[in-house]
Design a protein around this motif. Structure first.
Motif, PDB file in Angstrom:
ATOM      1  N   SER A 292       0.815  -1.221   0.000  1.00 16.55           N
ATOM      2  CA  SER A 292       0.000   0.000   0.000  1.00 16.55           C
ATOM      3  C   SER A 292       0.847   1.268   0.000  1.00 16.55           C
ATOM      4  CB  SER A 292      -0.919   0.014   1.234  1.00 16.55           C
ATOM      5  OG  SER A 292      -0.150   0.169   2.419  1.00 16.55           O
ATOM      6  N   ILE A 293       2.167   1.130   0.080  1.00 15.31           N
ATOM      7  CA  ILE A 293       3.047   2.305   0.150  1.00 15.31           C
ATOM      8  C   ILE A 293       3.185   2.934  -1.232  1.00 15.31           C
ATOM      9  CG2 ILE A 293       5.405   3.063   0.616  1.00 15.31           C
ATOM     10  CD1 ILE A 293       5.453   0.949   2.859  1.00 15.31           C
ATOM     11  N   PRO A 294       2.871   4.231  -1.358  1.00 20.32           N
ATOM     12  CA  PRO A 294       2.900   4.902  -2.667  1.00 20.32           C
ATOM     13  C   PRO A 294       4.294   5.411  -3.007  1.00 20.32           C
ATOM     14  CG  PRO A 294       2.127   6.431  -1.010  1.00 20.32           C
ATOM     15  CD  PRO A 294       2.376   5.121  -0.295  1.00 20.32           C
ATOM     16  N   ILE A 296       7.441   8.037  -3.679  1.00 20.45           N
ATOM     17  CA  ILE A 296       7.947   9.066  -2.776  1.00 20.45           C
ATOM     18  C   ILE A 296       7.333  10.425  -3.053  1.00 20.45           C
ATOM     19  CG2 ILE A 296       9.969   9.580  -4.196  1.00 20.45           C
ATOM     20  CD1 ILE A 296       9.773   9.550  -0.325  1.00 20.45           C
ATOM     21  N   ASN A 297       6.987  10.720  -4.318  1.00 22.29           N
ATOM     22  CA  ASN A 297       6.389  12.033  -4.593  1.00 22.29           C
ATOM     23  C   ASN A 297       5.025  12.181  -3.923  1.00 22.29           C
ATOM     24  OD1 ASN A 297       5.355  10.115  -6.447  1.00 22.29           O
ATOM     25  ND2 ASN A 297       4.741  11.743  -7.865  1.00 22.29           N
ATOM     26  N   GLU A 298       4.288  11.084  -3.797  1.00 23.70           N
ATOM     27  CA  GLU A 298       3.011  11.137  -3.083  1.00 23.70           C
ATOM     28  C   GLU A 298       3.245  11.298  -1.580  1.00 23.70           C
ATOM     29  OE1 GLU A 298       0.055   8.246  -4.002  1.00 23.70           O
ATOM     30  OE2 GLU A 298       0.691   8.076  -6.102  1.00 23.70           O
ATOM     31  N   ILE A 299       4.262  10.638  -1.058  1.00 21.51           N
ATOM     32  CA  ILE A 299       4.611  10.800   0.365  1.00 21.51           C
ATOM     33  C   ILE A 299       4.969  12.261   0.633  1.00 21.51           C
ATOM     34  CG2 ILE A 299       6.297  10.206   2.147  1.00 21.51           C
ATOM     35  CD1 ILE A 299       4.453   7.894   1.631  1.00 21.51           C
ATOM     36  N   ILE A 300       5.828  12.832  -0.201  1.00 18.39           N
ATOM     37  CA  ILE A 300       6.234  14.235  -0.013  1.00 18.39           C
ATOM     38  C   ILE A 300       5.024  15.148  -0.164  1.00 18.39           C
ATOM     39  CG2 ILE A 300       7.693  16.086  -0.886  1.00 18.39           C
ATOM     40  CD1 ILE A 300       9.246  13.840   0.541  1.00 18.39           C
ATOM     41  N   GLY A 301       4.118  14.820  -1.075  1.00 19.30           N
ATOM     42  CA  GLY A 301       2.919  15.637  -1.267  1.00 19.30           C
ATOM     43  C   GLY A 301       2.045  15.695  -0.032  1.00 19.30           C
ATOM     44  N   ARG A 302       2.055  14.631   0.756  1.00 13.76           N
ATOM     45  CA  ARG A 302       1.296  14.635   2.015  1.00 13.76           C
ATOM     46  C   ARG A 302       2.003  15.467   3.076  1.00 13.76           C
ATOM     47  NH1 ARG A 302      -0.459   8.220   2.657  1.00 13.76           N
ATOM     48  NH2 ARG A 302      -0.999   7.883   0.452  1.00 13.76           N
ATOM     49  N   ILE A 303       3.337  15.538   2.970  1.00  9.13           N
ATOM     50  CA  ILE A 303       4.115  16.304   3.941  1.00  9.13           C
ATOM     51  C   ILE A 303       4.085  17.799   3.590  1.00  9.13           C
ATOM     52  CG2 ILE A 303       6.437  16.697   4.878  1.00  9.13           C
ATOM     53  CD1 ILE A 303       6.972  13.701   4.257  1.00  9.13           C
ATOM     54  N   ILE A 304       4.254  18.092   2.305  1.00  8.56           N
ATOM     55  CA  ILE A 304       4.252  19.483   1.826  1.00  8.56           C
ATOM     56  C   ILE A 304       3.095  19.646   0.856  1.00  8.56           C
ATOM     57  CG2 ILE A 304       5.664  21.291   0.789  1.00  8.56           C
ATOM     58  CD1 ILE A 304       8.117  19.548   1.247  1.00  8.56           C
ATOM     59  N   PRO A 305       1.894  19.962   1.350  1.00  8.46           N
ATOM     60  CA  PRO A 305       0.707  20.070   0.472  1.00  8.46           C
ATOM     61  C   PRO A 305       0.916  21.130  -0.605  1.00  8.46           C
ATOM     62  CG  PRO A 305       0.099  20.086   2.802  1.00  8.46           C
ATOM     63  CD  PRO A 305       1.588  20.245   2.750  1.00  8.46           C
TER      64      PRO A 305
END
Length: 305
Positions: A292-294, A296-305
């Protein structure tokens, strides 16, 4: 010249067999029936899968057996895009295995077997040159032998070539032979709270101060519910934790953090963002499956909206 691999992981290609019990201790002569069982790559092998899912080009180098556990391990790695051509199958030997026992309070215990993983002879110099970074853990460093010297030589060569060298010391930190030599060859050292204090033999506050004065490596302290701490250039930078829901167990959280941190760092983000990415990937790992892990760009997008 560009490298073919973002990350080369060396050693400890292990398969986890996870079982559940109601409570510890497990007494001699008793029988416990687990309600479920999970067989899946663990440790650096799980980290390789996560790093690949995050978008890194990952290669794995190790020695495993020709048993069905080794077959399962290679199949799972390849299914996630990890390059396994540098994993050597050793006839007559078994693949490294960890039996993970977890109770109803999420406490866990490990019973491990290193198997063919103790017999890794060498890493091709071209493979080191062809990788942006390398990663290794401390489980195979508690005894000198083939794998020990192979990892030491690879870390030295990678350091000389100005590669990023990532070292997760692990829970056997007090038993590692020549620990400081491996740290000296590393650019980033991962430690959890207990490991850091075992290293310094001081409380956490004094440990952080001591690490801030030591060597050229960055130190990343994983502090569970208190988040994480970066120690870099004699500065200390805290990273807040994420609230996690539906925790199945915490096994693999440290490896997932490492993968998230490395993926963000190699993608060009600062250490603070990489730490937050590591916290998020670890949170996802312990509350849902690896698949289920997306990216890294999606992870960063959740950190920096």
């Amino acid at each position: 010249m560009p490298c073919n691999y973002d990350l080369l992981i060396i050693g400890d290609a292990v398969v986890d067999i996870s079982l559940n019990i109601k409570n510890f201790p497990i007494m001699a002569g008793t029988t416990h029936i687990s309600e479920d069982m999970e067989i899946y790559p663990g440790g650096p092998a799980a980290m390789a899968i996560i790093a690949s899912r995050l978008g890194l080009k990952v290669a794995f180098a190790d020695k495993i057996g020709t048993d069905i556990i080794g077959d399962h391990l290679v199949k799972e790695l390849e299914a996630s895009g990890v390059n396994t051509e540098h994993i050597i199958r050793e006839n007559g030997m078994s693949t490294a295995t960890s039996i993970n026992v977890v109770d109803s309070m999420k406490n866990h215990s490990f019973l491990g077997y290193l198997g063919a993983g103790t017999m890794l002879d060498s890493i091709d110099n071209k493979l080191i040159s062809d990788s942006k970074s390398i990663f290794f853990e401390g489980y195979n460093l508690v005894h000198t032998g083939r794998t020990y010297y192979t990892i030491l030589d690879t870390a030295r060569k990678a350091n000389l070539q100005k590669k990023q060298v990532f070292f997760d010391v692990g829970p056997l930190i007090s038993e590692i032979v020549g620990l400081d030599l491996f740290i000296d060859y590393s650019s980033t050292v991962f430690l959890n709270r207990d490991e850091a204090m075992a290293y310094s033999k001081m409380n956490l506050e004094n440990t952080i101060a001591m690490l801030g004065k030591k060597g050229n490596a960055d130190y990343i302290l994983k502090l569970d519910r208190e988040g994480s701490v970066i120690i870099k250039n004699k500065q200390t930078i805290p990273c807040m934790a994420l609230k996690t829901y539906g925790i199945k167990n915490t096994i693999g959280a440290g490896d997932a953090f490492d993968a998230g941190y490395i993926a963000a760092l190699l993608s060009g983000y600062k250490e603070e963002i990489a730490c937050m990415a590591g916290n998020m990937v670890a949170s996802l790992r312990i509350s849902s499956c690896i698949r289920s892990i997306p990216p890294i760009n999606e992870i960063i997008g959740r950190i920096i909206p």
